[in-house]
Every structure is written in C-alpha cells, then in structure tokens.
Design an enzyme around this catalytic site. Structure first.
Site, PDB file in Angstrom:
ATOM      1  N   GLN A  89      30.719  22.142  81.197  1.00  0.00           N
ATOM      2  CA  GLN A  89      31.482  22.469  79.997  1.00  0.00           C
ATOM      3  C   GLN A  89      30.869  21.676  78.844  1.00  0.00           C
ATOM      4  O   GLN A  89      31.087  20.472  78.721  1.00  0.00           O
ATOM      5  CB  GLN A  89      32.951  22.122  80.196  1.00  0.00           C
ATOM      6  CG  GLN A  89      33.572  22.760  81.437  1.00  0.00           C
ATOM      7  CD  GLN A  89      33.739  24.262  81.327  1.00  0.00           C
ATOM      8  OE1 GLN A  89      34.588  24.762  80.595  1.00  0.00           O
ATOM      9  NE2 GLN A  89      32.937  25.007  82.061  1.00  0.00           N
ATOM     10  N   ALA A 112      43.287  26.420  77.526  1.00  0.00           N
ATOM     11  CA  ALA A 112      42.039  26.419  78.292  1.00  0.00           C
ATOM     12  C   ALA A 112      40.816  26.461  77.377  1.00  0.00           C
ATOM     13  O   ALA A 112      40.928  26.533  76.147  1.00  0.00           O
ATOM     14  CB  ALA A 112      42.032  27.598  79.262  1.00  0.00           C
ATOM     15  N   HIS A 113      39.647  26.468  77.985  1.00  0.00           N
ATOM     16  CA  HIS A 113      38.396  26.379  77.215  1.00  0.00           C
ATOM     17  C   HIS A 113      38.154  27.636  76.361  1.00  0.00           C
ATOM     18  O   HIS A 113      38.510  28.738  76.723  1.00  0.00           O
ATOM     19  CB  HIS A 113      37.201  26.105  78.130  1.00  0.00           C
ATOM     20  CG  HIS A 113      36.962  27.124  79.212  1.00  0.00           C
ATOM     21  ND1 HIS A 113      36.097  26.903  80.232  1.00  0.00           N
ATOM     22  CD2 HIS A 113      37.473  28.349  79.437  1.00  0.00           C
ATOM     23  CE1 HIS A 113      36.067  27.947  81.024  1.00  0.00           C
ATOM     24  NE2 HIS A 113      36.901  28.847  80.562  1.00  0.00           N
ATOM     25  N   ASN A 114      37.541  27.372  75.203  1.00  0.00           N
ATOM     26  CA  ASN A 114      37.112  28.412  74.252  1.00  0.00           C
ATOM     27  C   ASN A 114      38.266  29.131  73.553  1.00  0.00           C
ATOM     28  O   ASN A 114      38.041  30.134  72.875  1.00  0.00           O
ATOM     29  CB  ASN A 114      36.223  29.462  74.925  1.00  0.00           C
ATOM     30  CG  ASN A 114      35.010  28.869  75.597  1.00  0.00           C
ATOM     31  OD1 ASN A 114      34.532  27.813  75.196  1.00  0.00           O
ATOM     32  ND2 ASN A 114      34.515  29.531  76.613  1.00  0.00           N
ATOM     33  N   SER A 120      39.222  31.642  76.467  1.00  0.00           N
ATOM     34  CA  SER A 120      38.677  32.593  75.492  1.00  0.00           C
ATOM     35  C   SER A 120      39.722  33.512  74.881  1.00  0.00           C
ATOM     36  O   SER A 120      39.408  34.615  74.436  1.00  0.00           O
ATOM     37  CB  SER A 120      37.562  33.429  76.142  1.00  0.00           C
ATOM     38  OG  SER A 120      36.516  32.605  76.597  1.00  0.00           O
TER      39      SER A 120
END
Length: 340
Positions: A206, A247-249, A267
C-alpha cells in the site's frame, strides 16, 4: 510515485533481476539491464516504472501505458506497447507486489532515541503528553495537542489547533488545521489488499497516503487506511463517529457525516453533504452523489444519485424499500388468514 516522506526508494534494479525476484519469465537479454526505479499503476507509469495487468478488461489501459515494463499473463504478452517489456507470469499482481516490495520500503520509527525525534519540527504551543512518540521529519502546527501514548509517524504533517487523542496512531498522512482524531484511532495503516503469490496469498503493498482536510473529526477507534497507490481523502468538515472504517483509495467529500459502525470499502467516491446511518455498509467502487442519505444498516452495492435516500439490503431508494416491506407484511397477513 510513492511520497519520499513515507517510503524509502530501494531502486533502481535491473529488469532481469527484478523479473527473477518476482518469479516472472526472464526478459530478452538486450533489455535485461534496463533500470527500473518504481512500481506504478498502468496509468501512472513512466519509462523507469514497472506496472501490471491481469486480464483483457484493461487492454486499452495497457496499450496507452508509458511503463518501461509490465507483468502480464501469457495471452497479453503481444499486446504491450512499443518501449514496454512484457514480463510474463501467471500471477501478474502477485509478481508486481513482490517487485514493489523490492523497490520501495515504508519508513518506520527508529528503534532507539528520544520520544520526539530531533528532526521533527514543532511550532509554538504544541503540547506533547507523556508517552507520545513523534517520528523523524514530522511537522506539527501551533496549538496542536498530542495525547498520552499517541504515535505520530515519520514524515507526518499535522496542522494547527488539532487534537490528537490518547493512543491514536497516525502514519503516512497529511492533516489539515482544526482536525480532531480521538483516542485509539488509526490513520494511515495499510489498506486491505491481498493477491495470489507463488506460495499462497500475499499482501499487496500500500504505497499511498491519507489526507484529512481542515475541520475533520475522526471518532475513537475508527480507521482510515492509506491508499494502495492514490490517496485516501476525507474532505473538509466531515465528521466520523466512533468505530467507522474508511478503506484505501476512498474519496469522501466535504461536510459528510458517518454514524458508528459505518464501513466504506475501497475506491468508493462520496460527494459533499452525504449522511450515513449507523452500521451502513458500502461495497467497493461505488459512487454516491452530493447530498445523498444512506439509512442505518443499509447494504449498498450500486451507485446512488445525488440527493436520494436509500435503505435496505441490498439498498435501494427508500420509497421502494418501504413499499416492498409493506407488500411483504400484507402478504404475510393474507397467508396467515388463509391458514386459519
């Protein structure tokens, strides 16, 4: 490319060596000495970067990529653009992950030394409570208070008049002014990403950051993961309750609110002024328009237009959801009468 405040560059690495380390087929001898400096996405890669593609769904992105090399399955080896070297493997994302770990390393805390690293820069009136740790190169603005046992990672930038609660952990993050991060929150940990490796499931590096804009509040024991490559962003004046997960993005707009146990998958894009009831859950890559409202315990799997209110599992416009509930109740009553 990964932010040098948070990630150490270990490259360049010869393309032939990188292919061997990643378990991919060796490149042609004439390009084996090409130097690769970074792991990147197809869209963001340049001549010194290595990317990956897993299937034909991303063929157009592959053909447009400027990457110097790309991990590909065998059926896409002839599709790479001129100037890009095809590195054939049955596990392109796993090979890319291993290459990324070879080229980049997260910068961690020094094992020894003072609690506040000598290279950290603190403006006037910063309060650092007992047991707090501040890493190398961190920057903290005037009037910010760091609670007992909090951990501020290397390179982190925190603005002015912020409140960092006890035992909060912050890394890989850029934080604006007047931000409140309450006790036990974790900002910038690795997002959840896993893929097939040569010997089983492996973590996907990440390599992104977290950006919290001015006036954001992060509740106790909430988590905001750093991006897999791009940044995770929480917009101005957005407020998260306790036990919320981003969460990520993910991109969250301004003036949003999320009640406890809300979970936002990777995302997701959220507009301005969106409200989430408690225990709402959102699947990955969903887009939610400005001013939408997501009811408590909703399970959202589709895009939501601006201004709409959705409820239920799977979530749908609330009017449709309540109409379905009314129909089910009516049908049950009629069934009971028929059995009587």
């Amino acid at each position: 490319m990964p932010d040098a405040r948070f990630f150490e560059s270990l490259g360049p690495v010869a393309l032939g060596d990188l292919a061997t380390l990643a378990g991919a087929a060796s490149p042609p001898p004439q390009v084996a000495d090409r130097r690769i400096e970074r792991a990147a996405t197809l869209a963001g890669a340049g001549p010194g970067d290595v990317a990956f593609v897993t299937n034909r769904k991303h063929l157009a992105e592959l053909k447009a990529s400027k990457a110097g090399a790309c991990f590909v399955p065998a059926d896409l080896a002839d599709e790479v653009p001129d100037g890009c070297v095809a590195l054939v493997t049955r596990i392109p994302q796993g090979a890319w992950s291993q290459a990324a770990n070879t080229l980049h390393r997260p910068i961690g805390h020094a094992g020894e030394g003072p609690a506040v690293h000598p290279s950290a820069r603190l403006e006037d009136d910063v309060v650092v409570s007992f047991g707090a740790v501040i890493g190398a190169g961190a920057e903290i603005g005037r009037g910010t208070r760091i609670g007992p046992g909090a951990v501020i990672g290397p390179g982190v930038a925190i603005g002015r008049d912020c409140v960092i609660g006890a035992r909060a952990v912050i890394g890989f993050a850029l934080i604006g002014d007047r931000v409140k991060i309450y006790s036990g929150a974790a900002i910038g940990e690795a997002g959840f990403g896993a893929t097939a490796g040569p010997g089983g499931v492996i973590d996907i590096p990440q390599l992104g950051r977290v950006i919290l804009q001015d006036g954001v509040t992060i509740g106790a024991n909430s988590c905001v993961d750093r991006g897999a490559w791009d940044d995770t962003v929480v917009g101005e004046n957005t407020k998260l309750d306790n036990l919320v997960h981003i969460a990520h993005n993910v991109r969250v707009g301004r003036n949003c609110v999320m009640a406890a146990y809300t979970g936002i998958s990777g995302s997701v894009t959220i507009g301005d002024g969106v409200a989430f009831g408690g225990r709402a859950g959102v699947a990955d890559h969903v887009t939610i328009g400005d001013g939408a409202q997501i009811a408590a315990a909703a399970g959202l799997f589709r895009d939501v237009p601006a201004g709409e209110t959705w409820a239920g599992v799977p979530a749908q416009p609330s009017r449709d959801w309540f109409r379905e509930l009314a129909w089910i109740r009516k049908s049950m009553k009629q069934s009971r009468k028929g059995d009587a």
